[in-house]
Structures are given as structure tokens and as C-alpha cells.
Design a protein around this motif. Structure first.
Motif, PDB file in Angstrom:
ATOM      1  N   ARG A  43       0.842  -1.211   0.000  1.00 31.79           N
ATOM      2  CA  ARG A  43       0.000   0.000   0.000  1.00 31.79           C
ATOM      3  C   ARG A  43       0.874   1.256   0.000  1.00 31.79           C
TER       4      ARG A  43
ATOM      5  N   ARG B 256       1.201   4.173  -3.132  1.00 37.06           N
ATOM      6  CA  ARG B 256       1.006   5.623  -2.919  1.00 37.06           C
ATOM      7  C   ARG B 256       2.241   6.415  -3.302  1.00 37.06           C
TER       8      ARG B 256
ATOM      9  N   GLN C  28       2.488   9.233  -6.242  1.00 34.95           N
ATOM     10  CA  GLN C  28       2.922  10.612  -5.984  1.00 34.95           C
ATOM     11  C   GLN C  28       4.075  11.020  -6.912  1.00 34.95           C
TER      12      GLN C  28
ATOM     13  N   GLU D 111      -9.007  -6.671  -1.348  1.00 35.28           N
ATOM     14  CA  GLU D 111      -8.963  -5.212  -1.254  1.00 35.28           C
ATOM     15  C   GLU D 111      -7.843  -4.605  -2.082  1.00 35.28           C
TER      16      GLU D 111
ATOM     17  N   ASP E 231      -9.109  -2.224  -4.849  1.00 34.54           N
ATOM     18  CA  ASP E 231      -9.500  -0.889  -4.384  1.00 34.54           C
ATOM     19  C   ASP E 231      -8.276  -0.051  -4.039  1.00 34.54           C
ATOM     20  N   GLU E 232      -7.251  -0.659  -3.481  1.00 32.35           N
ATOM     21  CA  GLU E 232      -6.042   0.092  -3.131  1.00 32.35           C
ATOM     22  C   GLU E 232      -5.350   0.616  -4.385  1.00 32.35           C
TER      23      GLU E 232
ATOM     24  N   ALA F  96      -6.823   1.251  -7.284  1.00 32.58           N
ATOM     25  CA  ALA F  96      -7.688   2.288  -7.842  1.00 32.58           C
ATOM     26  C   ALA F  96      -7.570   3.580  -7.043  1.00 32.58           C
ATOM     27  N   ASP F  97      -7.521   3.481  -5.718  1.00 30.80           N
ATOM     28  CA  ASP F  97      -7.419   4.683  -4.884  1.00 30.80           C
ATOM     29  C   ASP F  97      -6.075   5.376  -5.092  1.00 30.80           C
ATOM     30  N   ALA F  98      -4.988   4.590  -5.116  1.00 32.93           N
ATOM     31  CA  ALA F  98      -3.658   5.194  -5.256  1.00 32.93           C
ATOM     32  C   ALA F  98      -3.515   5.937  -6.592  1.00 32.93           C
TER      33      ALA F  98
ATOM     34  N   SER G  36      -5.957   7.222  -8.504  1.00 35.44           N
ATOM     35  CA  SER G  36      -7.203   7.907  -8.862  1.00 35.44           C
ATOM     36  C   SER G  36      -6.938   9.173  -9.673  1.00 35.44           C
ATOM     37  N   ASP G  37      -5.740   9.791  -9.514  1.00 35.57           N
ATOM     38  CA  ASP G  37      -5.397  11.008 -10.265  1.00 35.57           C
ATOM     39  C   ASP G  37      -4.451  10.705 -11.430  1.00 35.57           C
ATOM     40  N   TRP G  38      -4.412   9.467 -11.848  1.00 35.46           N
ATOM     41  CA  TRP G  38      -3.496   9.053 -12.925  1.00 35.46           C
ATOM     42  C   TRP G  38      -3.903   9.750 -14.227  1.00 35.46           C
TER      43      TRP G  38
END
Length: 791
Positions: free
Chosen positions: A592, A596, A600, A627, A630-631, A633-635, A637-639
Motif C-alpha cells: 500500500r 502511494r 505521488q 482489497e 480498491d487500493e 484504484a485509490d492510489a 485515482s489522479d493518474w
């Protein structure tokens, strides 16, 4: 409850006994006082009744005496002659003399024509017109005489009427006699009561006392003036704060109601009662004091054995074995003493059982791990040297599963018997859990050590006959030299386990502890411990290695590679700490964190105009977590780029460990649009049929086949076959480990789509990525055309 606890057993006993005696004594005293009061009150009532009869008798006799005297007067010849002469002066003089002689206050003679014939002592002016006078005159004409008590001029007067007969004259004599203090004194003396006259005078609704009451206070006079016979239900007995009163009505004329009050002073009447009350209070106080003394004596006699038994029970509770107290009491206390004694004996037996169960193995009867470590600890404290042997039955769980727990228990008992028989005297043997036995023997080294270890192992592994079933065991034997190999029990446990692990990996018959193994273990523990804080404090670093398109040498992606420079241990290889993260359950947090961090960094270089994708390695365990999708996709999300520019690399082992779960997870990741790649292809055991089912888009040939590709014909055969197979399955190929220009162009010639290796670029930090891109631009001519061999 708190007060009850503080005063203790004896205090509560004394309090209870005194309270009981107090309640009984006060109740008896109260009833006795009530009866005495009622008796005194009844006595006062009886005395007042007597006074009433005395007063009535005196007034009646007084009236008879007055009538007798007046009868003598009206029969007197001289008196009648004076009246017959109708000489008013002579008549008045004669009447005055006669009235004075009989003690009348006034007298008057009224003729038959209602004319006044004579008067004496100035009778009241309106006497002849008063209603009671007319009533008396009429009654006297009927009865020959009449009398009546009334109030005249504020005085109690008894009017008496007699007819007067003289020659030629018919008249009636009316004489008034005052009921003064003399009559009251006689009644008081004979009845033992006080006497007061009171009357309602014309124009006044309140009673006024007619006698001299200067000796009585105003308050008591108001109290007596307020008593009313009508309020006492006709009994004419009135109880007021200071008097018992009986009311005699002398005149019921509403205009001049005249009453005679017979009084008994309440305080005087109850003086005896008050005296008895004080005596009863003194008696109750004496009884209470006596009860308290008796209660103290009883409580002391009862409390002493109770306290002794309580102390006895407390000592038992503290774990001591006291002697039963000697108490001079029987009954329940004696039974309690016997019960406590029996309880002590049972506690001893139970404690012995618990102590034995806590220190011994239930199956073999040998000391358990706790008892064995205590022996080791005592050996350390006495600076003694021992040889510690450890023996594990390798397949005890299989024995229990296949032959049953009862059979497994018999195996353990047989092993324990053989070890006990083979161990030298004064050795210690314990079963420390499962199929593990530990032994302490005298220190020995060299041939003696090996001989004893092999002797024990051979004895245990010799064929067994259990329930007529031949059976042979395979065991692991280890040894430690104490205190050289361990200085405390924690080190003993840790290094013993390490030695067992080493023995199972080396498969030696007897394995001795090797110094240094524990340090490696401690280093792993430190890495596991510090990895959590490194993740939380951003202590990990991300490097990125370019992946180039072999067709034109352009940069397509960078592979994210996590690095960790430990502040104490220095550089730690990713393989080591990722493996430990998987073993310690921290791989989820690590993955995870990497997702992230990469997202970044990618956002930063995208903002600087560098539009390249990323490749991220996933752990075997990541594919077992739902999960993860989802991790990811969340990480990202601003791709900014297509999701296909994100490549998730998984190893063959991850796919083969749990293929069904891996397929499900990869399928859901594929639905996100990311690219899936099989990393390190060629080193695992994946079958072509399994590979065909995977939703992956590329294979990444392991660098071990590429590093010497230009000089190893076998590697060339494997790599080219892999490329052809992948193309046949519709997959792209990534070759990593390209070290020189020749390998690059060989792979390019075979149709490999993507290349990665030190020849093009080593992994660089995110801040150096832009400079690396510029450097790769300069290499493009070299990458596009084959040239001389790279040195």
C-alpha cells in the motif's frame, strides 16, 4: 454497610443486644406511662364528680336553711303587725332587721296588687320587673315557696320567695342571698377542688369570672374562660393544658348564664405521674446499662473464638498451614473450626495437584517446559555446565492424524521411557510440547557428546511395537553447550529453535548450535521491528529503472524498485526485507505504501511533462487480498495516462501457489485496465496450459537468461523459444538484465518488444529521472543500429 463493617462483629453484637433491650424497655415504659396517665386522669374525673355532688348538696342545704329562716321571719308576729299597719317606715325597719338577721343581701315585700310594701338593703331597681322575679312569684303561689340562682349586678345571687300572710294583708317576700367566697370555700374544702363562678353578663358574649381571681395568672384565666361544656360531648368534663375542669350550670338563663367551675390543677394532679415517669426512665436507663454490660461480656466471650477462627481462615487464605485454634466454644463454632481444618487439608491436596499439573506433562508424567526451564535457570545461577539435548519427533502430527491421538500418546510415552532409560544418571528429561523432548546431561564434548547424542537418537528411532503394531520414528536431534551457547533461558529457547530449524534444513543426524546463527535471527527481528516505522516515517526510498521500446529505443515505462538504507544495518536488499515483510504480515502495508509513493512520484514527473508509465511488483500474498483492487484504484485515482500504462508484475510462484485466487484477483485488476505481467518468467514451474488461462499481457524473461545472452547459445535458445511462444500466445516480451549492446540487438532482432538493463540505465531516484531520459535520448542512435561489440 460501611459503618457495620467498621464496628466489627462484637460491636454489632453489642449494638444489636442493646438496641433490642432498649426497644423492649422503652415500649414497656411507654405503655406503663400511658396507663399511669389514664389512671391519674380517671382519678381526677372521679374527684370532679365528687365535687359536683358536694356542690349540689351544699347548695340544696343552703337553700333549705334559707327557707327555714325566712319562714320564721314571715311568721313573726311583730313583723306581720308592722306590715299590717301599712306604715312604710315601720315595715321597712322590720324587714331590714329581719333580713339582716337571716343574712340576706336585700329583701322586698310585694303586695298582691304588685305594690312594694317594704324593702331592705336597697334591692335592685328593676327587681320587680325581672322575668325571673315574676317566675319566682308565680312558682311560689303554686308551691308555697320558690328559689332561683341568677346574676344581679355582677354577683351570683340566689333569690328565695315565700308568701307573707298578715291580718288584712297578702304579700310575698323576695330575698336575695349572695353565693360568695364562703360557699366556694366550703365546696373546695369538702371536694378538694378549686371553685370559680363565671357568667355571661348582658351585652357580653364571653364568660366573666365573678369571684376574686387575682391569684391566678391571666393566661390560665383565658384558658378557663375558653373551656366549653358543649365541646366535651355533654360530659361537662374538660381537659385543658393546666386544668381538669367540670362545669356545673347554676342558671340556664341565656341572658345571664351562670356556671360553677370545679377545677383540679393538672400539674398538681400529675405530679405523682411525673415522679413515676422519672422513676421509670431511671429504671430503663439502668436496664440499658446492665444490658450493655451483659452484651459486652457475651460479645467478648463469643467474639474471641470468632476472631480466632477468622485469623485461622485468613492464614489459610494466605497459603499458610496454621494449627487449628483452641476455642472454648461448642456447637456451630466447633463445627466451623472442623470445617476450616478440612478445607485446609483439601486445599493442600488441590494445591499439590495444581502444582504437579503446572510442572508436569499429562501424557508422559515428565516435567514440562516450565519446570525444565526452572532447572536450567537454577543451573545458570549455580554456574554449572550442562549439555542440553533436544529431540523432536518429525511426524507426530501425521501419526495423530492417521493413527489417532491415543496411539500418538503411546508413542510419546514409549519415547519418554527410552530416553529415560538411555540418559546417564542425574540427567533431567522433560517433554516441552508436541513431539519435543529436552534433556540436561553433564557437560561433554567431542566423541563423548556425539556418542551420547547418537545413542539417544538410535534408541528413539529403533522400531517400536505399540498395540502389536511395528512402528519406527524419524527424529531430529540437536544440542547446546551451556552456558557457552546461551546465558539465560530466553537465549536457550531462541537458539534451540534456531538449531532445530538448521537441523531440519541440513537433515543431519545431530546438529550442534553454531555461534552466529542467533545474531542473524536477531538481525531479522530488528528488520521486522523497524520496517513498520520505516514505512510510517517514509524511511523507504523508491528508485526507477527505465524500460525501453526495442523498436526505436524510446522510453515507455520505469519499473519501481523499493530500497531501504537502515540507519544501523545499512543497505538491506529488497529480497530480504520483502521476504521478512511477507513472513511478519507487513507486506500489505508495504505494498500500500509503494503504490502511494509511486503514484505521488508519477504525478510529479507527469506535471513536468514526462509522460511515461510505471511498473510495480506485487507480492505473492497481494494476490490473496480482495482489497488490493480498491487500493490500486485509490492510489492512482489522479493518474493522467491510460490505465494500461500501469503494469503490475507478479511472479510465477505467486500464480502457482493459489492459481484460483490469483486468477480471480488478476481478472479484477484487469477490469481496471492495468497491464499484467509475469515477472521472472523461466525460473518457476508454470505450465503452458496454466499460462494460457492467465489474463496477462506480457512475459518478463528472467535476467539470468539474458545476462550472458551474447555468449551462451543455450540461453539464446531458451530466450528465443520463449519469445516465439509468447508471441504465439499473443503476449509481449520484456527482457531484463541487458548488459551490453549485443544483447540488445539480438533481442531486438528476435522481436522482443521491451528491454531493461544496466546497459541502458541503472535504477535512479525520482529526482534524477529527467536527466536519465535525456541521457537515453543520446543513446538512441546506438540502440537503433548494431555497431561494434560493447567491451
Amino acid at each position: 454497610m460501611g459503618i457495620a463493617n467498621r464496628i466489627g462483629f462484637r460491636g454489632r453484637l453489642v449494638t444489636a443486644m442493646v438496641a433490642l433491650v432498649a426497644v423492649v424497655s422503652i415500649s414497656i415504659g411507654a405503655l406503663l406511662m400511658l396507663y399511669l396517665f389514664e389512671d391519674e386522669k380517671a382519678r381526677a374525673v372521679e374527684q370532679l364528680r365528687l365535687g359536683e355532688r358536694v356542690a349540689a348538696e351544699i347548695l340544696e342545704r343552703r337553700t333549705s336553711l334559707i327557707l327555714s329562716r325566712l319562714d320564721v321571719v314571715v311568721r313573726d308576729f311583730g313583723f306581720r303587725s308592722a306590715l299590717a299597719s301599712r306604715d312604710r317606715a315601720t315595715a321597712d325597719s322590720a324587714l331590714e332587721n329581719q333580713s339582716r338577721r337571716v343574712g340576706a343581701r336585700f329583701a322586698v315585700i310585694i303586695g298582691s296588687d304588685s305594690q312594694v310594701l317594704a324593702t331592705a338593703s336597697t334591692p335592685p331597681e328593676n327587681l320587680r320587673q325581672r322575668a325571673e322575679t315574676l317566675k319566682l312569684l308565680a312558682e311560689a303561689q303554686v308551691n308555697g315557696f320558690a328559689s332561683q340562682i341568677t346574676v344581679i349586678d355582677g354577683r351570683a345571687i340566689e333569690l328565695v320567695t315565700l308568701p307573707v300572710e298578715a291580718p288584712g294583708l297578702r304579700a310575698q317576700l323576695i330575698a336575695g342571698f349572695e353565693l360568695g367566697e364562703e360557699v366556694a370555700d366550703i365546696i373546695e374544702r369538702l371536694s378538694g377542688t378549686e371553685v370559680r363562678y363565671r357568667a355571661k353578663l348582658p351585652g357580653d358574649d364571653n364568660f366573666q369570672f365573678l369571684s376574686d381571681d387575682s391569684a391566678m395568672s391571666d393566661g390560665r384565666l383565658r384558658e378557663l374562660a375558653g373551656v366549653s361544656a358543649e365541646n366535651q360531648m355533654g360530659s361537662r368534663f374538660v381537659s385543658s393544658p393546666h386544668f381538669f375542669t367540670r362545669i356545673l350550670i347554676l342558671s340556664d338563663d341565656p341572658q345571664t348564664s351562670l356556671q360553677l367551675l370545679l377545677l383540679i390543677n393538672r400539674d398538681a394532679s400529675l405530679a405523682a405521674y411525673y415522679k413515676r415517669a422519672i422513676e421509670i426512665l431511671l429504671l430503663i436507663s439502668g436496664v440499658l446499662i446492665l444490658a450493655a454490660l451483659i452484651a459486652l461480656i457475651v460479645a467478648r466471650s463469643l467474639g474471641r473464638p470468632v476472631l480466632a477462627l477468622a485469623e485461622y481462615a485468613k492464614s489459610i487464605g494466605d497459603g499458610a498451614s496454621p494449627e487449628p485454634p483452641r476455642i472454648r466454644a461448642g456447637g456451630e463454632l466447633e463445627e466451623l473450626r472442623h470445617a476450616l481444618g478440612d478445607m485446609l487439608e483439601k486445599l493442600k491436596d488441590r494445591e499439590a495437584q495444581i502444582r504437579y499439573a503446572a510442572s508436569h506433562d499429562e501424557i508422559t508424567g515428565l516435567p514440562n517446559a516450565h519446570a525444565f526451564l526452572n532447572s536450567v535457570r537454577e543451573g545458570f545461577s549455580e554456574n554449572q555446565s550442562y549439555r542440553l539435548f533436544g529431540l523432536r519427533i518429525n511426524e507426530l502430527s501425521n501419526i495423530n492424524d492417521t493413527l489417532g491421538l491415543a496411539f500418538g500418546d503411546k508413542v510419546l510415552q514409549a519415547v519418554a521411557d527410552r530416553l529415560r532409560h538411555e540418559l546417564p544418571d542425574h540427567s533431567e528429561l522433560a517433554r516441552t510440547g508436541g513431539g519435543e523432548f529436552l534433556m540436561l546431561a553433564d557437560a561433554c564434548t567431542g566423541e563423548a557428546l556425539n556418542a551420547l547424542a547418537h545413542q539417544l537418537l538410535d534408541a528413539v528411532q529403533a522400531p517400536l511395537m505399540i498395540d502389536n503394531t511395528p512402528f519406527a520414528l524419524r527424529c531430529t536431534m540437536v544440542s547446546l553447550q551451556l552456558p557457552e551457547d546461551a546465558q539465560d533461558t530466553d537465549q536457550v529457547r531462541r537458539r534451540l529453535n534456531l538449531t532445530f530449524e538448521l537441523a531440519q534444513s541440513t537433515r543431519q543426524r545431530v546438529t550442534h548450535y553454531q555461534p552466529g546463527r542467533d545474531e542473524d535471527h536477531l538481525r531479522e527481528l530488528q528488520i521486522i521491528s523497524d520496517l513498520t516505522s520505516a514505512i510510517a516515517d517514509m524511511g523507504l526510498h523508491m528508485n526507477y529503472q527505465p524500460k525501453l521500446a526495442m523498436a526505436d529505443g524510446s522510453l515507455q515505462q520505469v519499473e519501481a524498485l523499493v530500497r531501504w538504507i537502515h540507519p544501523e544495518l545499512g543497505f538491506i536488499s529488497p529480497e530480504e526485507f520483502i521476504f521478512l515483510a511477507e513472513q511478519s504480515g507487513q507486506i500489505t502495508d508495504l505494498t500500500r505504501h509503494i503504490l502511494r509513493r509511486v503514484a505521488q512520484d508519477a504525478s510529479h514527473w507527469h506535471a513536468s511533462g514526462l509522460d511515461i508509465g510505471v511498473a510495480i511488483n506485487l507480492s505473492t500474498m497481494d494476490l490473496t487480498r480482495p482489497e488490493l483492487i480498491d487500493e490500486v484504484a485509490d492510489a492512482f485515482s489522479d493518474w493522467k495516462l491510460p490505465m494500461s500504462a500501469i503494469t503490475l508484475e507478479v511472479t510465477e510462484s505467486a500464480l502457482m501457489d493459489d492459481p484460483e485466487t490469483a486468477l480471480e484477483t488478476l481478472g479484477r485488476l484487469r477490469q481496471l485496465g492495468v497491464t499484467l505481467s509475469v515477472d521472472d518468467f523461466g525460473t518457476g514451474y508454470s505450465s503452458l496450459s496454466q499460462l494460457r488461462k492467465l489474463p496477462v499481457q506480457e512475459l518478463k524473461i528472467d535476467k539470468s537468461f539474458v545476462l550472458k545472452l551474447d555468449s551462451e547459445p543455450q540461453d539464446q535458445l531458451i530466450v528465443r523459444s520463449t519469445i516465439d511462444m509468447a508471441h504465439g500466445l499473443g503476449l509481449k516480451i520484456v527482457a531484463e538484465g541487458i548488459e551490453n549492446r549485443e544483447a540488445w540487438h539480438i533481442l531486438k532482432g528476435w522481436g522482443c518488444e521491451t528491454g531493461q538493463g544496466f546497459y541502458m540505465s541503472r535504477p535512479v531516484g525520482a529526482s534524477d529521472l529527467l536527466a536519465t531520459v535525456n541521457k537515453l535520448q543520446d543513446m538512441k542512435p546506438e540502440l537503433e543500429t548494431p555497431g561494434e561489440t560493447t567491451p
